[in-house]
Design a protein around this motif. Structure first.
Motif, PDB file in Angstrom:
ATOM      1  N   TYR A   1       0.859  -1.187   0.000  1.00  0.00           N
ATOM      2  CA  TYR A   1       0.000   0.000   0.000  1.00  0.00           C
ATOM      3  C   TYR A   1       0.888   1.228   0.000  1.00  0.00           C
ATOM      4  O   TYR A   1       2.080   1.168   0.342  1.00  0.00           O
ATOM      5  CB  TYR A   1      -0.902   0.001   1.236  1.00  0.00           C
ATOM      6  N   ARG A   2       0.291   2.378  -0.339  1.00  0.00           N
ATOM      7  CA  ARG A   2       1.068   3.597  -0.486  1.00  0.00           C
ATOM      8  C   ARG A   2       0.383   4.757   0.231  1.00  0.00           C
ATOM      9  O   ARG A   2      -0.805   4.721   0.516  1.00  0.00           O
ATOM     10  CB  ARG A   2       1.228   3.936  -1.977  1.00  0.00           C
ATOM     11  N   GLY A   3       1.169   5.806   0.506  1.00  0.00           N
ATOM     12  CA  GLY A   3       0.635   7.061   0.986  1.00  0.00           C
ATOM     13  C   GLY A   3      -0.179   6.949   2.256  1.00  0.00           C
ATOM     14  O   GLY A   3       0.192   6.292   3.228  1.00  0.00           O
ATOM     15  N   ILE A   4      -1.343   7.611   2.258  1.00  0.00           N
ATOM     16  CA  ILE A   4      -2.163   7.685   3.466  1.00  0.00           C
ATOM     17  C   ILE A   4      -2.639   6.311   3.910  1.00  0.00           C
ATOM     18  O   ILE A   4      -2.844   6.064   5.106  1.00  0.00           O
ATOM     19  CB  ILE A   4      -3.371   8.630   3.229  1.00  0.00           C
ATOM     20  N   ASN A   5      -2.806   5.363   2.969  1.00  0.00           N
ATOM     21  CA  ASN A   5      -3.264   4.027   3.352  1.00  0.00           C
ATOM     22  C   ASN A   5      -2.240   3.299   4.216  1.00  0.00           C
ATOM     23  O   ASN A   5      -2.606   2.436   5.019  1.00  0.00           O
ATOM     24  CB  ASN A   5      -3.594   3.200   2.109  1.00  0.00           C
ATOM     25  N   VAL A   6      -0.968   3.621   4.063  1.00  0.00           N
ATOM     26  CA  VAL A   6       0.056   3.041   4.937  1.00  0.00           C
ATOM     27  C   VAL A   6      -0.224   3.448   6.384  1.00  0.00           C
ATOM     28  O   VAL A   6      -0.228   2.611   7.300  1.00  0.00           O
ATOM     29  CB  VAL A   6       1.468   3.490   4.512  1.00  0.00           C
TER      30      VAL A   6
ATOM     31  N   GLU B   1       8.477  19.321   7.714  1.00  0.00           N
ATOM     32  CA  GLU B   1       8.938  18.341   8.692  1.00  0.00           C
ATOM     33  C   GLU B   1       8.014  17.125   8.742  1.00  0.00           C
ATOM     34  O   GLU B   1       8.476  15.993   8.932  1.00  0.00           O
ATOM     35  CB  GLU B   1       9.041  18.979  10.076  1.00  0.00           C
ATOM     36  N   LEU B   2       6.717  17.340   8.562  1.00  0.00           N
ATOM     37  CA  LEU B   2       5.782  16.222   8.547  1.00  0.00           C
ATOM     38  C   LEU B   2       6.030  15.337   7.335  1.00  0.00           C
ATOM     39  O   LEU B   2       6.013  14.104   7.437  1.00  0.00           O
ATOM     40  CB  LEU B   2       4.346  16.748   8.541  1.00  0.00           C
ATOM     41  N   VAL B   3       6.301  15.936   6.185  1.00  0.00           N
ATOM     42  CA  VAL B   3       6.641  15.153   4.984  1.00  0.00           C
ATOM     43  C   VAL B   3       7.899  14.322   5.235  1.00  0.00           C
ATOM     44  O   VAL B   3       7.956  13.135   4.894  1.00  0.00           O
ATOM     45  CB  VAL B   3       6.843  16.088   3.775  1.00  0.00           C
TER      46      VAL B   3
ATOM     47  N   ILE C   1      -2.899  16.097   6.193  1.00  0.00           N
ATOM     48  CA  ILE C   1      -2.205  14.823   6.338  1.00  0.00           C
ATOM     49  C   ILE C   1      -2.182  14.068   5.016  1.00  0.00           C
ATOM     50  O   ILE C   1      -1.223  13.354   4.707  1.00  0.00           O
ATOM     51  CB  ILE C   1      -2.842  13.968   7.469  1.00  0.00           C
ATOM     52  N   PHE C   2      -3.239  14.236   4.197  1.00  0.00           N
ATOM     53  CA  PHE C   2      -3.266  13.611   2.880  1.00  0.00           C
ATOM     54  C   PHE C   2      -2.199  14.242   1.981  1.00  0.00           C
ATOM     55  O   PHE C   2      -1.492  13.545   1.249  1.00  0.00           O
ATOM     56  CB  PHE C   2      -4.645  13.773   2.234  1.00  0.00           C
ATOM     57  N   THR C   3      -2.098  15.566   2.051  1.00  0.00           N
ATOM     58  CA  THR C   3      -1.081  16.269   1.272  1.00  0.00           C
ATOM     59  C   THR C   3       0.321  15.832   1.687  1.00  0.00           C
ATOM     60  O   THR C   3       1.177  15.548   0.839  1.00  0.00           O
ATOM     61  CB  THR C   3      -1.227  17.794   1.466  1.00  0.00           C
ATOM     62  N   ALA C   4       0.558  15.761   2.989  1.00  0.00           N
ATOM     63  CA  ALA C   4       1.879  15.378   3.483  1.00  0.00           C
ATOM     64  C   ALA C   4       2.218  13.943   3.076  1.00  0.00           C
ATOM     65  O   ALA C   4       3.345  13.663   2.654  1.00  0.00           O
ATOM     66  CB  ALA C   4       1.931  15.524   4.997  1.00  0.00           C
TER      67      ALA C   4
ATOM     68  N   GLN D   1       5.290  10.168  -0.205  1.00  0.00           N
ATOM     69  CA  GLN D   1       5.362   9.044  -1.133  1.00  0.00           C
ATOM     70  C   GLN D   1       6.107   9.425  -2.402  1.00  0.00           C
ATOM     71  O   GLN D   1       6.919   8.654  -2.926  1.00  0.00           O
ATOM     72  CB  GLN D   1       3.958   8.560  -1.473  1.00  0.00           C
ATOM     73  N   LYS D   2       5.867  10.639  -2.913  1.00  0.00           N
ATOM     74  CA  LYS D   2       6.583  11.095  -4.106  1.00  0.00           C
ATOM     75  C   LYS D   2       8.084  11.187  -3.846  1.00  0.00           C
ATOM     76  O   LYS D   2       8.899  10.836  -4.711  1.00  0.00           O
ATOM     77  CB  LYS D   2       6.041  12.453  -4.557  1.00  0.00           C
TER      78      LYS D   2
END
Length: 298
Positions: free
Chosen positions: A53-58, A237-239, A279-282, A287-288
């Motif tokens: 899984y990727r991104g927010i789903n992780v 920092e969150l990213v 949080i979705f943006t971060a 992930q990118k």
């Protein structure tokens, strides 16, 4: 009889509220011991195909795993379990993951999009998955593959060294601070022996290398302002925090929170309260950044 009230808030607001609740308790949901033992090594949640899984789903599935004490990283839908000859045990409750797409098309990312596609609004749709621990009678290969992976020899430190070397990021060692200096485009790290162990060194290097990806010549990540204490700085920092967590999972490294990052929790709470989509943006930017670093591997 009084019916239980359901949460009518939009999906992104419910997810953000859960993460805020964790942060308010001083818990960062991406820095827990996501492992099958007590080593602290993290692993990504997996689909029935073995694809991560990727991104927010992780974050969503990591949080579910620790809340329900699941040790296996594999998750699948009710129908996927049936298609594989298994079944979800009666009475089990699944976990929500999300699918992101644009209205009027079926893609979940920007690959191959036209300018007309990009003008279409995004939507989020939740669907339910179940952990392998909730499913019976799956093919033996699911369990055999896991046992083989557990037994396989693996040197995460050597793997991490090769991974970071392949990025080409300039790293200078010395002093007592870890940071990325954008004006000079290099990562500064204390010497290895300044860390409690090599795992902590590579986790910190991962964090700073995610910062390094934001340079205009790379993924060109810009939150407009990045002065300490403001929202742009907190988002960056969150990213880097999320990106380091994703990297540690990819490289089978332990993820030990850096003590100075506890100071950021208040800043992150402010950002998330002001923008439920932050949080979705971060997670997307993290992930990118991680994808970019993987693309540099030879």
């Amino acid at each position: 009889m009084t019916r239980p009230q359901t949460d009518s808030r939009p999906l992104h607001e419910r997810i953000t509220a859960a993460i805020i609740a964790d942060l308010e308790r001083g818990v960062r949901p991406w820095t827990r011991p996501w492992s099958d033992d007590r080593s602290g090594v993290v692993s990504l949640p997996l689909r029935s195909t073995g694809e991560p899984y990727r991104g927010i789903n992780v974050l969503l599935l990591w949080t579910e795993a620790v809340a329900r004490c699941y040790r296996d990283p594999t998750w699948m839908t009710f129908r996927q379990a049936l298609a594989l000859g298994g079944h979800v045990r009666k009475g089990e409750h699944g976990a929500a993951v999300i699918y992101a797409g644009r209205v009027g098309e079926g893609r979940s990312d920007d690959e191959g999009e036209t300018s007309e596609d990009r003008r279409r609004p995004w939507f989020l749709k939740a669907y339910t998955v179940f952990n392998l621990a909730q499913i019976e009678d799956l093919p033996e290969a699911f369990y055999a593959a896991r046992e083989a992976a557990d037994r396989a020899p693996f040197d995460p430190i050597a793997t991490a060294e090769r991974f970071f070397a392949a990025t080409g990021a300039e790293v200078r060692h010395g002093g007592g601070q870890a940071f990325y200096l954008p004006s000079r485009d290099y990562v500064q790290m204390p010497p290895l022996d300044a860390f409690d162990d090599a795992q902590a060194y590579y986790a910190t290097r991962g964090h700073e290398t995610v910062h390094w990806t934001g340079h205009p010549r790379r993924v060109s990540r810009d939150f407009s302002s990045a002065r300490f204490g403001d929202e742009g700085y907190a988002m960056e920092e969150l990213v880097a925090e999320l990106g380091a967590a994703f990297l540690c999972a990819d490289l089978a490294l332990a993820l030990t929170p850096r003590t100075e990052h506890a100071d950021y929790i208040g800043h992150w709470l402010k950002v998330l309260r002001n923008d439920p989509r932050a949080i979705f943006t971060a997670a997307s930017h993290a992930q990118k950044a991680v994808d970019y670093l993987h693309d540099l591997q030879t």
